[in-house]
Design a protein around this motif. Structure first.
Motif, PDB file in Angstrom:
ATOM      1  N   ALA A  48     102.458 -22.869  -1.964  1.00  0.00           N
ATOM      2  CA  ALA A  48     101.822 -21.588  -1.662  1.00  0.00           C
ATOM      3  C   ALA A  48     101.116 -21.024  -2.886  1.00  0.00           C
ATOM      4  O   ALA A  48      99.982 -20.524  -2.784  1.00  0.00           O
ATOM      5  N   TYR A  49     101.756 -21.115  -4.034  1.00  0.00           N
ATOM      6  CA  TYR A  49     101.144 -20.604  -5.262  1.00  0.00           C
ATOM      7  C   TYR A  49      99.850 -21.343  -5.570  1.00  0.00           C
ATOM      8  O   TYR A  49      98.813 -20.723  -5.859  1.00  0.00           O
ATOM      9  N   ARG A  50      99.891 -22.670  -5.523  1.00  0.00           N
ATOM     10  CA  ARG A  50      98.700 -23.464  -5.861  1.00  0.00           C
ATOM     11  C   ARG A  50      97.598 -23.287  -4.817  1.00  0.00           C
ATOM     12  O   ARG A  50      96.407 -23.287  -5.160  1.00  0.00           O
ATOM     13  N   LEU A  51      97.977 -23.131  -3.558  1.00  0.00           N
ATOM     14  CA  LEU A  51      96.979 -22.915  -2.516  1.00  0.00           C
ATOM     15  C   LEU A  51      96.186 -21.648  -2.782  1.00  0.00           C
ATOM     16  O   LEU A  51      94.953 -21.643  -2.724  1.00  0.00           O
ATOM     17  N   LYS A  52      96.877 -20.549  -3.085  1.00  0.00           N
ATOM     18  CA  LYS A  52      96.206 -19.277  -3.332  1.00  0.00           C
ATOM     19  C   LYS A  52      95.432 -19.281  -4.647  1.00  0.00           C
ATOM     20  O   LYS A  52      94.412 -18.600  -4.783  1.00  0.00           O
ATOM     21  N   GLU A  53      95.903 -20.083  -5.590  1.00  0.00           N
ATOM     22  CA  GLU A  53      95.207 -20.202  -6.869  1.00  0.00           C
ATOM     23  C   GLU A  53      93.811 -20.769  -6.666  1.00  0.00           C
ATOM     24  O   GLU A  53      92.839 -20.303  -7.280  1.00  0.00           O
ATOM     25  N   GLN A  54      93.685 -21.763  -5.800  1.00  0.00           N
ATOM     26  CA  GLN A  54      92.400 -22.416  -5.561  1.00  0.00           C
ATOM     27  C   GLN A  54      91.648 -21.835  -4.366  1.00  0.00           C
ATOM     28  O   GLN A  54      90.420 -21.975  -4.259  1.00  0.00           O
ATOM     29  N   ASN A  55      92.389 -21.189  -3.457  1.00  0.00           N
ATOM     30  CA  ASN A  55      91.785 -20.664  -2.227  1.00  0.00           C
ATOM     31  C   ASN A  55      92.293 -19.240  -1.989  1.00  0.00           C
ATOM     32  O   ASN A  55      93.115 -18.999  -1.089  1.00  0.00           O
ATOM     33  N   PRO A  56      91.826 -18.279  -2.782  1.00  0.00           N
ATOM     34  CA  PRO A  56      92.379 -16.918  -2.726  1.00  0.00           C
ATOM     35  C   PRO A  56      92.309 -16.263  -1.354  1.00  0.00           C
ATOM     36  O   PRO A  56      93.150 -15.427  -1.023  1.00  0.00           O
ATOM     37  N   ASP A  57      91.311 -16.647  -0.559  1.00  0.00           N
ATOM     38  CA  ASP A  57      91.151 -15.999   0.740  1.00  0.00           C
ATOM     39  C   ASP A  57      91.760 -16.792   1.887  1.00  0.00           C
ATOM     40  O   ASP A  57      91.595 -16.435   3.058  1.00  0.00           O
ATOM     41  N   ALA A  58      92.494 -17.850   1.576  1.00  0.00           N
ATOM     42  CA  ALA A  58      93.083 -18.677   2.635  1.00  0.00           C
ATOM     43  C   ALA A  58      94.176 -17.902   3.372  1.00  0.00           C
ATOM     44  O   ALA A  58      94.996 -17.210   2.767  1.00  0.00           O
ATOM     45  N   ASP A  59      94.171 -18.041   4.676  1.00  0.00           N
ATOM     46  CA  ASP A  59      95.193 -17.428   5.520  1.00  0.00           C
ATOM     47  C   ASP A  59      96.302 -18.466   5.730  1.00  0.00           C
ATOM     48  O   ASP A  59      96.082 -19.478   6.398  1.00  0.00           O
ATOM     49  N   TYR A  60      97.461 -18.205   5.154  1.00  0.00           N
ATOM     50  CA  TYR A  60      98.526 -19.203   5.245  1.00  0.00           C
ATOM     51  C   TYR A  60      99.834 -18.568   5.685  1.00  0.00           C
ATOM     52  O   TYR A  60     100.043 -17.351   5.580  1.00  0.00           O
ATOM     53  N   LEU A  61     100.738 -19.427   6.149  1.00  0.00           N
ATOM     54  CA  LEU A  61     102.053 -19.012   6.614  1.00  0.00           C
ATOM     55  C   LEU A  61     103.057 -20.059   6.178  1.00  0.00           C
ATOM     56  O   LEU A  61     102.743 -21.259   6.151  1.00  0.00           O
ATOM     57  N   ILE A  62     104.269 -19.623   5.821  1.00  0.00           N
ATOM     58  CA  ILE A  62     105.357 -20.541   5.507  1.00  0.00           C
ATOM     59  C   ILE A  62     106.417 -20.402   6.594  1.00  0.00           C
ATOM     60  O   ILE A  62     106.892 -19.292   6.871  1.00  0.00           O
ATOM     61  N   LEU A  63     106.777 -21.505   7.218  1.00  0.00           N
ATOM     62  CA  LEU A  63     107.833 -21.517   8.229  1.00  0.00           C
ATOM     63  C   LEU A  63     109.093 -22.121   7.624  1.00  0.00           C
ATOM     64  O   LEU A  63     109.083 -23.271   7.183  1.00  0.00           O
ATOM     65  N   GLU A  64     110.151 -21.345   7.583  1.00  0.00           N
ATOM     66  CA  GLU A  64     111.411 -21.778   6.984  1.00  0.00           C
ATOM     67  C   GLU A  64     112.518 -21.763   8.037  1.00  0.00           C
ATOM     68  O   GLU A  64     112.758 -20.753   8.693  1.00  0.00           O
ATOM     69  N   ARG A  65     113.169 -22.878   8.179  1.00  0.00           N
ATOM     70  CA  ARG A  65     114.220 -23.003   9.185  1.00  0.00           C
ATOM     71  C   ARG A  65     115.427 -22.112   8.897  1.00  0.00           C
ATOM     72  O   ARG A  65     116.032 -21.555   9.806  1.00  0.00           O
ATOM     73  N   ARG A  66     115.778 -21.969   7.637  1.00  0.00           N
ATOM     74  CA  ARG A  66     116.973 -21.225   7.267  1.00  0.00           C
ATOM     75  C   ARG A  66     116.666 -19.722   7.216  1.00  0.00           C
ATOM     76  O   ARG A  66     115.522 -19.302   7.404  1.00  0.00           O
ATOM     77  N   GLU A  67     117.683 -18.922   6.934  1.00  0.00           N
ATOM     78  CA  GLU A  67     117.514 -17.465   6.887  1.00  0.00           C
ATOM     79  C   GLU A  67     117.216 -16.952   5.489  1.00  0.00           C
ATOM     80  O   GLU A  67     117.026 -15.753   5.291  1.00  0.00           O
TER      81      GLU A  67
END
Length: 492
Positions: free
Chosen positions: A29-48
């Motif tokens: 997520a950090y690297r994605l936003k570093e190179q693509n500041p306007d990218a719309d992203y989501l993280i899906l985490e199985r745990r709580e």
């Protein structure tokens, strides 16, 4: 999952969905936003909670089995003193990093991704998700998917069938599912296993237990590492935090690479150096060659590191006993060995290892056709042959996980940027008609690798299709990497 099973559908199409909020997922997520500041992203985490492995494992003494400086992120300094860090501290570090860089707000918890379907008509992935304990069905859509799910089964650790297990009147526990209320004070404990889990668990158990026996079928390499740091505090005083972290991280990565290379090239010397470390920390008459002389060469399996010789100190004091033997059967009061010896136990801990599971067990399909990972080659260690817009993050077997996970995160971010800049809606590596030999993805002789050869994709034998476990060679390739090499790009 079928469409009729879906109770709710998320209609928005994200630019990127990252599966997993552990070390790798937050890094991606950090690297994605570093190179693509306007990218719309989501993280899906199985745990709580975020943390991945460092949230799952909660047994006493859980810690890193490689130095924390190279396990931590390049962009966020590690600020605590121990080189082999406690599991709670690592999880806290992951969480703090996610909040600091506004990544936490993109995470959705309790989201178990069970299917991933690629549709070439729209160039999108549809992720079938089970939400919460009620397993409500949802669908999330994305143009690009990154699997940061680790490499083993979170639900089912490896536990061999032991004859007589039902006869044992005490408690049998696997470290992967450690009971929060387990009372082991003044108990006799037998820990079956000799890997990283066993050597980190046993000294903590020995602090309260009456006696702990480490029962191993065959020895592993175990090496004592001093926790007091001399270079790191000095560098941290002289340089700003980020610069100091870079220097310290580089130093530890270089040190590990040098040790691995040396022991691979000169295995007899490696054996001698490791043995001398063990001998220096145990009584003169201790049978070192019985309990600490593996049949394999150094780094054919991961090295077990112990901080400040804690395991050796417990053996010397008599609170821990090493036993190298085979199990005949369990009985009401403990374990009977093939030698005839009986080990009395109130608690038996089966630190018997992991069960490999690629992509978190998610079922992958491309235009309705199932993708079986073990039938596909890996490209540049993070893309899968002929599978569009999908990456996965997997670490090294002989160095800190994050060294390759961060390299993968940067490469994926570059690929996403290249596609968006050039208007491409799909990209995948293609081997074509070229004939290439294959080999296992991991070059370890560890039981969990050999038990499940079908769980992971395969490595090729040359070029970018070859998965190496050499950080510095990979780092050079990454520097000169061309995004378009051996890739097919297109638009819907």
């Amino acid at each position: 999952m079928t469409d009729s099973d879906t109770d709710a559908t998320q209609s928005a199409v994200r630019d990127v969905i990252i599966i997993g909020a552990g070390l790798s997922g937050i890094d991606c997520a950090y690297r994605l936003k570093e190179q693509n500041p306007d990218a719309d992203y989501l993280i899906l985490e199985r745990r709580e909670r975020m943390g991945g492995t460092w949230d799952l494992f909660r047994y006493p003494g859980v810690r890193s089995d490689s130095d924390i400086y190279s396990l931590s992120y390049p962009f966020e300094p590690w600020r605590k003193p121990r080189a082999l860090a406690h599991g709670d501290d690592i999880r806290e570090y992951i969480e703090d990093t996610a909040h600091k860089f506004a990544i936490a707000e993109h995470i959705r918890f309790g989201q178990h991704v069970v299917t991933a379907d690629w549709d070439s008509a729209t160039d999108t992935w549809s992720l079938g998700v089970e939400v919460g304990e009620e397993r409500r069905r949802e669908t999330h859509r994305a143009r690009f998917v990154i699997f940061a799910t680790g490499y083993y089964d979170y639900d089912n650790p490896y536990t061999p069938r032991f004859a007589g297990a039902d006869d044992f009147t005490g408690q049998i526990v696997h470290p992967q599912h450690w009971p929060a209320d387990l009372d082991y004070r003044d108990k006799r404990i037998v820990v079956i296993g000799s890997g990283a889990t066993a050597v980190s668990l046993i000294p903590s158990l020995a602090e309260k237990a009456e006696h702990v026996t480490m029962l191993q079928r065959s020895p592993s390499y175990i090496f004592s590492s001093k926790q007091k740091q001399y270079l790191a505090p000095l560098v941290q005083k002289l340089l700003p935090p980020q610069a100091a972290h870079k220097v310290i991280r580089t130093r530890y990565a270089a040190q590990t690479a040098a040790i691995v290379h040396l022991t691979h090239r000169f295995p007899k010397l490696g054996r001698k150096l490791i043995r001398s470390n063990v001998v220096a920390n145990l009584p003169e008459d201790y049978p070192v060659d019985l309990h600490f002389n593996p049949t394999y060469n150094p780094w054919d399996q991961r090295m077990c590191m112990v901080p400040d010789a804690d395991l050796f100190a417990d053996i010397t004091e008599g609170t821990v006993e090493m036993v190298t033997d085979h199990i005949d059967r369990f009985d009401a009061s403990g374990v009977t060995l093939t030698s005839g010896r009986h080990l009395d136990a109130d608690i038996i801990v089966t630190a018997t290892g992991l069960q490999l599971l690629g992509f978190g067990g998610t079922r992958l399909r491309v235009d309705g056709a199932e993708v079986k990972p073990h039938d596909r080659f890996v490209f540049k260690s993070y893309l899968i042959e002929d599978v569009p817009n999908l990456a996965w993050s997997v670490g090294y077997t002989n160095a800190s996980w994050t060294l390759r996970a961060d390299m993968t995160a940067r490469a994926v971010a570059d690929l996403v940027k290249y596609m968006r800049t050039n208007g491409y809606t799909h990209a995948y590596p293609h081997l074509g008609s070229e004939v290439m030999g294959s080999r296992p993805l991991w070059d370890l002789k560890a039981g969990y690798v050999e038990r499940s050869p079908e769980a992971l994709p395969k490595s090729g034998t040359r070029g970018h299709w070859q998965v190496r476990h050499n950080y510095y060679r990979d780092a050079i390739d990454h520097r000169i990497n061309k995004v378009e090499d051996s890739m097919v790009f297109g638009r819907v």
